[in-house]
Design an enzyme around this catalytic site. Structure first.
Site, short mmCIF file in Angstrom:
data_model
loop_
_atom_site.label_atom_id
_atom_site.label_comp_id
_atom_site.label_asym_id
_atom_site.label_seq_id
_atom_site.Cartn_x
_atom_site.Cartn_y
_atom_site.Cartn_z
CG HIS A 1 -10.10 72.27 12.73
ND1 HIS A 1 -9.82 72.84 13.72
CD2 HIS A 1 -9.16 71.84 12.18
CE1 HIS A 1 -8.34 72.84 13.88
NE2 HIS A 1 -7.94 72.35 12.77
CB SER B 1 -5.31 71.08 14.26
OG SER B 1 -5.09 72.17 13.93
CG ASP C 1 -12.13 73.58 16.42
OD1 ASP C 1 -12.48 72.43 15.91
OD2 ASP C 1 -11.20 74.27 15.87
#
Length: 284
Positions: free
Chosen positions: A21, A132, A51
Site C-alpha cells: 500500500h 508502514s 501487503d
C-alpha cells in the site's frame, strides 16, 4: 510527492522490502537510505494479499549494510518481549520507538478485499502514518516483522507482518517476480456467485487438466447440451478445517508446501466425498 512510507534494505543486490500500500499506484518511486543519498527504485514484484512489495535500487555507490541473514524466526516470538519499530512517521525520518509484542496470531484485513492477513504480530511500539513498511526488530536487532497497520482511533495497537511470511514471499518474488501460492489445480467462483447458488463452501469453476484435483476426480462447472448450467463440486473442508469462502481456502494453502497432501472433503452430485490430494505450486 504523493505519499511516503518506510522500507528496509534486504540484500546487497539492492532489493528493498516495503508494504504494497506504500507504493500502490506509484508512477515513480524514490528511496532515501541512511547515507542521505536518494535512489530511483524499480518495482520487482508485489503480493497485495500480504501487503508486501519488493523494489530494487542500484547499490554500487553505497556501503549501507542490508539485513542479510539478520532475520528472526517469528514462530519463536513470545508475548511480552521487546519490540523496536523504525520508520518515518509523518516524514520524520529514522524514528525509533520501543514497546513490546502485545499478542501473536492476530488477523487483519489486507489491501485486497476479502482476504485476511493471518498470524500478524500485535505491538504497542508506537506506529504512525509513515511507519508502514518499516522493520520491527527484537532486542538483538533481528527482523521480526514489518510494520503494516494500526487499529483506527486507537493508541498502542499496531500490527506487523511476521518475518517468516516476509522471508518466504520476498525470496519468491526475487526469484520468480511474483509470489508462489500452493494449491491443487482448481479455479473457484467468487464468493458472491457461490452464494447466489445457495452454496455453502467454495464452488469449483474449473479443474486444470492433469492437476492433482483432476486426478482424484474433482469436477468443475459445465453446461449440458441444452445450455443448462451443471454446477461443479463444492469444497467444504480441507484438513478438517471448514472452508466457507476464498479467504478460508487461501489461508489453508498458505501454510502448505508443494509435495504435501491435504484431505479434501467435497460435495459431488449430492454425495460427499473425501480424497487425499497432492499440493502443487501455482503461479498466477
Amino acid at each position: 510527492q504523493a505519499g511516503s512510507g518506510s522500507g528496509f534494505l534486504w540484500d546487497r543486490s539492492g532489493h528493498i522490502v516495503t508494504n504494497f500500500h506504500v507504493v500502490q499506484g506509484a508512477t515513480r518511486i524514490a528511496v532515501t537510505l541512511i547515507d542521505g543519498n536518494t535512489y530511483v527504485a524499480q518495482p520487482i514484484g508485489v503480493e497485495p494479499r500480504k501487503d508486501l512489495a519488493v523494489l530494487k535500487i542500484d547499490l554500487r555507490s553505497t556501503n549501507v549494510t542490508p539485513f542479510g541473514n539478520k532475520v528472526a524466526n517469528s514462530a519463536e516470538l513470545l508475548v511480552g518481549q521487546k519490540a523496536i519499530a523504525i520508520g518515518n512517521p509523518y516524514g520524520l525520518d529514522h524514528t525509533l520507538t520501543v514497546g513490546t509484542v502485545s499478542a501473536l496470531g492476530r488477523s487483519m484485513p489486507s489491501i485486497v478485499e476479502g482476504i485476511t492477513i493471518r498470524d500478524m504480530i500485535q505491538t504497542d511500539a508506537p506506529i504512525n502514518p509513515g511507519n508502514s513498511g518499516g522493520p520491527l526488530l527484537d532486542s538483538r536487532g533481528l527482523l521480526i516483522g514489518m510494520n503494516t497497520s494500526i487499529l483506527r482511533d486507537s493508541t498502542g495497537i499496531g500490527f506487523a507482518v511476521p518475518s517468516n511470511t516476509i522471508n518466504r514471499i520476498v525470496n519468491q518474488i526475487i526469484k520468480y517476480g511474483q509470489s508462489v501460492q500452493s494449491g491443487i489445480g482448481i479455479v473457484i467462483f467468487e464468493d458472491h456467485i457461490a452464494r447466489r447458488f445457495r452454496v455453502e463452501g467454495v464452488l469449483v469453476r474449473q479443474v486444470d487438466e492433469g492437476s492433482p484435483a483432476d486426478e482424484v476426480g474433482i469436477q468443475g462447472t459445465a453446461f449440458d447440451q441444452f445450455g443448462r448450467i451443471l454446477l461443479g463440486d463444492v469444497i467444504v473442508s480441507i484438513d478438517g478445517e471448514r472452508i466457507a469462502n476464498y479467504d478460508d481456502m487461501y489461508n489453508i494453502f498458505d501454510d502448505k508446501n508443494p509435495g504435501d497432501y491435504v484431505e479434501v472433503v467435497f460435495q459431488q452430485n449430492g454425495d460427499e466425498r473425501t480424497e487425499l490430494v497432492r499440493v502443487v505450486a501455482i503461479t498466477e
